[in-house]
Structure formats: structure tokens, C-alpha cells
Write an enzyme that holds these catalytic residues in place. Structure first.
Site, PDB file in Angstrom:
ATOM      1  N   ASP A 179       9.612  21.194  88.082  1.00 30.21           N
ATOM      2  CA  ASP A 179      10.435  21.057  86.888  1.00 30.21           C
ATOM      3  C   ASP A 179      11.836  21.028  87.467  1.00 30.21           C
ATOM      4  O   ASP A 179      12.327  22.063  87.933  1.00 30.21           O
ATOM      5  CB  ASP A 179      10.249  22.243  85.947  1.00 30.21           C
ATOM      6  CG  ASP A 179      11.064  22.084  84.687  1.00 30.21           C
ATOM      7  OD1 ASP A 179      12.282  21.850  84.799  1.00 30.21           O
ATOM      8  OD2 ASP A 179      10.502  22.183  83.587  1.00 30.21           O
ATOM      9  N   HIS A 180      12.472  19.859  87.504  1.00 29.05           N
ATOM     10  CA  HIS A 180      13.674  19.769  88.336  1.00 29.05           C
ATOM     11  C   HIS A 180      14.809  20.662  87.834  1.00 29.05           C
ATOM     12  O   HIS A 180      15.723  20.973  88.576  1.00 29.05           O
ATOM     13  CB  HIS A 180      14.118  18.313  88.540  1.00 29.05           C
ATOM     14  CG  HIS A 180      14.863  17.717  87.400  1.00 29.05           C
ATOM     15  ND1 HIS A 180      14.244  17.207  86.288  1.00 29.05           N
ATOM     16  CD2 HIS A 180      16.194  17.543  87.188  1.00 29.05           C
ATOM     17  CE1 HIS A 180      15.154  16.737  85.456  1.00 29.05           C
ATOM     18  NE2 HIS A 180      16.347  16.928  85.971  1.00 29.05           N
ATOM     19  N   HIS A 241      11.837  21.759  80.495  1.00 30.70           N
ATOM     20  CA  HIS A 241      13.150  22.187  80.986  1.00 30.70           C
ATOM     21  C   HIS A 241      13.771  23.302  80.131  1.00 30.70           C
ATOM     22  O   HIS A 241      14.304  24.267  80.655  1.00 30.70           O
ATOM     23  CB  HIS A 241      14.140  21.012  81.017  1.00 30.70           C
ATOM     24  CG  HIS A 241      13.653  19.822  81.795  1.00 30.70           C
ATOM     25  ND1 HIS A 241      12.899  19.928  82.940  1.00 30.70           N
ATOM     26  CD2 HIS A 241      13.824  18.486  81.590  1.00 30.70           C
ATOM     27  CE1 HIS A 241      12.634  18.713  83.405  1.00 30.70           C
ATOM     28  NE2 HIS A 241      13.171  17.827  82.602  1.00 30.70           N
TER      29      HIS A 241
HETATM   30  C1  BG6 Z   1      13.975  14.271  82.661  1.00 29.88           C
HETATM   31  C2  BG6 Z   1      13.716  13.593  81.344  1.00 29.88           C
HETATM   32  O1  BG6 Z   1      12.973  15.203  82.942  1.00 29.88           O
HETATM   33  O2  BG6 Z   1      15.234  14.934  82.611  1.00 29.88           O
HETATM   34  C3  BG6 Z   1      14.833  12.629  81.024  1.00 29.88           C
HETATM   35  O3  BG6 Z   1      12.491  12.916  81.394  1.00 29.88           O
HETATM   36  C4  BG6 Z   1      16.178  13.326  81.073  1.00 29.88           C
HETATM   37  O4  BG6 Z   1      14.650  12.054  79.738  1.00 29.88           O
HETATM   38  C5  BG6 Z   1      16.324  14.080  82.388  1.00 29.88           C
HETATM   39  O5  BG6 Z   1      17.180  12.347  80.943  1.00 29.88           O
HETATM   40  C6  BG6 Z   1      17.590  14.917  82.365  1.00 29.88           C
HETATM   41  O6  BG6 Z   1      17.826  15.449  83.626  1.00 29.88           O
HETATM   42  P1  BG6 Z   1      19.259  15.842  84.104  1.00 29.88           P
HETATM   43  O7  BG6 Z   1      19.070  16.478  85.445  1.00 29.88           O
HETATM   44  O8  BG6 Z   1      20.076  14.594  84.152  1.00 29.88           O
HETATM   45  O9  BG6 Z   1      19.811  16.790  83.075  1.00 29.88           O
END
Ligand code: BG6
Length: 488
Positions: A179-180, A241
């Protein structure tokens, strides 16, 4: 760090190009890759090792934070890269892959530790895991690990099915679910910050009036209509997230905890989250979809006019919710969570609003004009922590003015989420990966929302692109005497 074969499925894909190669290069420059490191890229397309390396180099030039000014190490870095064609469903291809990996392991004189990174659609996870198992790829002398990306399932049932299938080939300890958001440096810092005695003393319902977690994006559906129109904000951002950020901020993790303890404490938060009922979801959840509007001075199309989107789509591009954690620390403190696409600005932050002893009507400025003290964690695009406290101005006795105690990190020094996560996966540290228990509990909690949306039990409010979401999202807080902080 132990020698590793990094086996990358989806090596010609977008994620590999934008995130994985740049992250690996940054780690290489920082000497954080194992001394014996071999990467085998797999894809459907025929590609020579040379062309593969040239593509990787391009992506590093374009996307790596080290790429622009530090390409001197690119050649030695690319030496570790090989490419092979693989058809995900062809068993012979896995046999060939096994031979190739064994050859490389022999050449390098390294023991066989294999990290399988599945940078492919979730519909392929099961087939790949089963083929890794059957072909013998999954029986190295050393360790094996499986790294996968969200989406992990589409709802509670499909997530359970997928997990059952994956666990035939890999144990829970071997599965690293990315989950990044858990790789974002400020989200990771939350663990240490809440253990700090100064902050820890405040981190409870004695002092905190409410907590707000926001992840606003300016981008729309982009080129992902097929996926997004089925997923919506609730599956795309909220179930994973947003709830992960909630767990990180609300768990009380003791000092010197190992990964098991961190994940156990996160699980307790999910277990203490007051469940919703499908019929009453609408009282605490706001569903929104963007319509046309002006975003950063330019006209932006509405969601239903985006390419590939059904012109009558009821999909959610925004969700705001009020949650309660029924435990010793948080009983009585509302957590407000929102995320949306095509919002006025890109900002991810967590705000703690403190109680004011003298405030009568909750949260709003009192008779002295004082506004509440705030502790703010900026997660992106900037990283920082701000403590906003009220103090009396010396010259005009009686006037209260908030002052800000600020800490901000400069962008270039901040490692990217994928760097942190890939480093941890190589090291065998699962702390910042989602455990199955967390994933399952998140789907379980979200399930009534999915059903209520599906059955249209919750109204769909349209909001202008370039705004802060529907007015009903503001009303959700206003009912309790609060407002979203920092909406300009
Ligand atoms: C991803 C979603 O997991 O996270 C995207 O699938 C979203 O829709 C993205 O834009 C947002 O990531 P970050 O790191 O730019 O906030």
C-alpha cells in the site's frame, strides 16, 4: 543484505517505468541494494537485454530523483538487468525462467533468494502464484517472497478468495502487500512520533477534539476509466490508503516494537472501529462525483464526460466519512476522512484539532477570538509537521494569535514511497506492508458502504471540479461544530 534475484512480472508496464526502476536506481546510488543483485524482467513483448536496459535507463532519466544529476552509476546498475519473454499462463515459460534464474545464481555464485514482484493486474496474481509453485521456482534454497500491489480484491468475498489462492503458494510471512501510502516517509514517521513522550501524552481523547484525514487530488480519472468506474473512490483510496493512514495514526504502538507488534496494534484499531449498517450508512458517509468546473484556472470536464465513462455513471469520485474508534484512547473523538479526485489542490494531511477548555460551542473560536490548537502532519506533496498554538500578542493585550512551529523537509532529500518499500521487502521487513488481517478487516468495515452505494441508499452529490467536494461534506462536520481545516 542477502543476495537476491528480483523477478519482475510486468517489466514493460507503467508502474515499473514510473516507480520501480527509479526506486531501484535511487537505492543503488545510496548503496542500499544487495551486493549481489540480479533483476530479471518479464513481459509479453520480445525484447533484447540491450533494449530492455535502454528502456530502464530512459525511465530513470525521466522519473528518478537521482536521475537528473547523477547518471554516472547507470552502467554498473544496468549490468544486473536481464529480460525474458513470459506468457503468464504458459507453464513451459516458467520452466525456462527457472533455468535462467539458476544460471544467473550460479554465474554470480549466490544462494537462491527470490523476490517475485507482480507488477501486473490482480486478475493474474492467482495464475502466477500457482505457476511459481508448480514450476519449482518457488522452492529455492534460500527464501522466497511475493510482492503484490493493490487492488487486493474487489470486496470482502473476492479478497478472501484471492488470499486463499495465494496462500497455497506463499505463507503470510512471505507475502508483501504494497500500500504505497505506507511507504510515504511522513506516514512511516507517525510510528516514531506517537512514541515520543511529548506527543504521546497528547495523543488521546483527553486533549483531542477530532482528527481529520484528507487525501485530495487534482487529477481526474485519467486513462483508467475501465478500472475506476468499477472501483470508485471507496475501493481505489478509502478501503486501503485512507484506512491505513487511520490505523497508523490511531494505533498506540509501544516503543521498540517489532513488525509483528506494529501490525497487531493496527489490527486492534480496525477491530475497534464502530461498524456501519447498510441502512444507516448515509448518516455518516457522503458520496460525491465531480461535474464540470474550473480547476487551476482551466475548465475541467465532468466525470460523466470523461473518455470511457458511462454518461449515467453513479460512480463515486469523492467520499467523506465520520468514524468512531471505540477504544480506551479514542472513545468520543470523531475521525473525519475524505478523499476525492478533481479537487482544488493536491494535499494529503492529517490534522489533530485540540480541545479548548474555554470553548463552549465545540471547536469554533471562543469569545476571546481564540481558534483551536492544531497539530498537522503534511504527507504530500510537501512533507512536514506543524504545531499551531495560540499565544497572546504582547503589544495588544488580550488578542490571541496562532503561531506556527514548523518543520518541513526539502523535496529532494525525501525518499520515495517505493524506495522505502522495496528496500524493506529486500530486507525482509514487513512492518510497512499490509497484513492480511488488516486487509480483511478493512474490506469487512467497508462492505456496508459498498452495498449501500450499489443499492443507491446513499445520495450521490455532484461537486464542481476544482472545489473541495460537495457541501454535504462540510455539513458532516458542521453538525458537530467543526469544519475541515485548510480549505482555502
Ligand atoms: C493510487 C490510486 O493507489 O493512488 C490512484 O489508484 C491515486 O487513483 C493514487 O491517484 C494517489 O497516490 P499519490 O501518492 O499520488 O497520493
Amino acid at each position: 543484505m542477502e543476495p537476491t534475484s528480483f523477478v519482475l512480472f510486468g517489466a514493460t508496464g507503467d508502474l515499473a517505468k514510473r516507480k520501480i526502476y527509479p526506486a531501484l536506481y535511487n537505492l543503488f546510488v545510496d548503496r542500499k541494494l544487495p551486493p549481489s543483485f540480479s533483476l530479471i524482467g518479464l513481459g509479453r513483448r520480445e525484447l533484447s537485454d540491450e533494449s530492455f536496459r535502454a528502456n530502464v535507463e530512459l525511465s530513470i532519466r525521466q522519473f528518478s530523483r537521482r536521475g537528473a544529476d547523477n547518471l554516472s552509476l547507470i552502467k554498473p546498475f544496468l549490468q544486473a538487468f536481464r529480460y525474458s519473454v513470459l506468457d503468464i499462463s504458459r507453464k513451459e515459460d516458467y520452466k525456462k525462467l527457472l533455468q535462467m534464474i539458476e544460471r544467473r545464481e550460479e554465474e554470480l555464485g549466490i544462494s537462491s533468494n527470490r523476490l517475485f514482484y507482480l507488477s501486473v493486474g490482480p486478475e493474474f496474481f492467482e495464475t502466477i502464484a500457482a505457476n511459481i509453485q508448480e514450476s519449482g521456482l518457488g522452492s529455492p534454497n534460500g527464501w522466497k517472497r511475493l510482492v503484490i500491489e493493490k487492488p487486493f480484491g474487489h470486496d470482502l468475498q473476492s479478497a478472501r478468495d484471492l488470499n486463499r489462492k495465494l496462500s497455497k503458494a506463499f505463507t503470510e510471512q512471505e507475502i508483501y502487500r504494497i500500500d504505497h501510502y505506507l511507504g510515504k516517509p511522513m506516514v512511516q514517521k507517525l510510528e516514531a512520533l506517537q512514541q515520543n513522550p511529548v506527543l504521546n501524552a497528547l495523543w488521546t481523547n483527553h486533549y483531542i477534539a477530532n482528527v481529520q484525514i484528507t487525501a485530495n487530488e487534482t487529477v481526474g480519472v485519467e486513462e483508467r476509466a475501465g478500472y475506476y468506474d468499477q472501483a470508485g473512490a471507496v475501493r481505489d483510496m478509502f478501503q486501503n490508503h485512507m484506512l491505513q493512514m487511520l490505523m497508523m495514526v490511531a494505533s498506540h504502538i509501544p516503543n521498540n516494537s517489532d513488525s509483528e507488534m506494529v501490525r497487531f496494534k493496527k489490527k486492534l484499531v480496525m477491530e475497534a472501529l464502530e461498524p456501519l449498517q447498510k441502512e444507516t450508512v448515509k448518516a455518516s458517509v457522503i458520496r460525491g462525483q465531480y461535474k464540470e468546473g474550473m480547476l487551476q484556472g482551466k475548465p475541467a470536464a465532468g466525470y460523466r464526460s470523461e473518455p470511457g465513462i458511462d454518461s449515467a455513471s453513479m460512480n463515486d469520485t469523492f467520499i467523506a466519512a465520520k468514524l468512531h474508534i471505540d477504544d480506551f484512547f479514542w472513545r468520543g473523538v470523531p475521525f473525519y476522512i475524505r478523499t476525492g479526485k478533481r479537487m482544488k489542490e493536491k494535499s494529503t494531511r492529517i490534522v489533530f484539532e485540540f480541545k479548548e477548555p474555554s470553548i463552549t460551542s465545540q471547536g469554533s473560536a471562543d469569545a476571546d477570538g481564540k481558534s483551536p490548537n492544531l497539530l498537522v502532519f503534511e504527507i504530500s506533496p510537501n512533507e512536514g509537521i506543524t504545531l499551531q498554538v495560540n499565544t497572546r500578542e504582547s503589544q495588544h493585550k488580550g488578542d490571541f494569535k496562532p503561531i506556527r512551529i514548523d518543520f518541513h523537509e526539502s523535496r529532494n532529500d525525501v525518499p520515495e514511497a517505493y524506495e522505502n518499500l522495496i528496500y524493506d521487502a529486500l530486507n525482509g521487513d514487513p512492518t510497512f506492508f499490509a497484513h492480511w488481517d488488516e486487509v480483511e478487516l478493512s474490506w469487512k468495515w467497508v462492505q456496508p458502504i459498498l452495498e449501500a452505494f450499489e443499492e443507491n441508499l446513499v445520495p450521490l452529490y455532484l461537486y464542481e471540479a476544482g472545489s473541495y467536494g460537495p457541501a454535504e461534506s462540510d455539513a458532516l462536520l458542521a453538525k458537530d461544530g467543526y469544519h475541515w481545516w485548510f480549505d482555502a
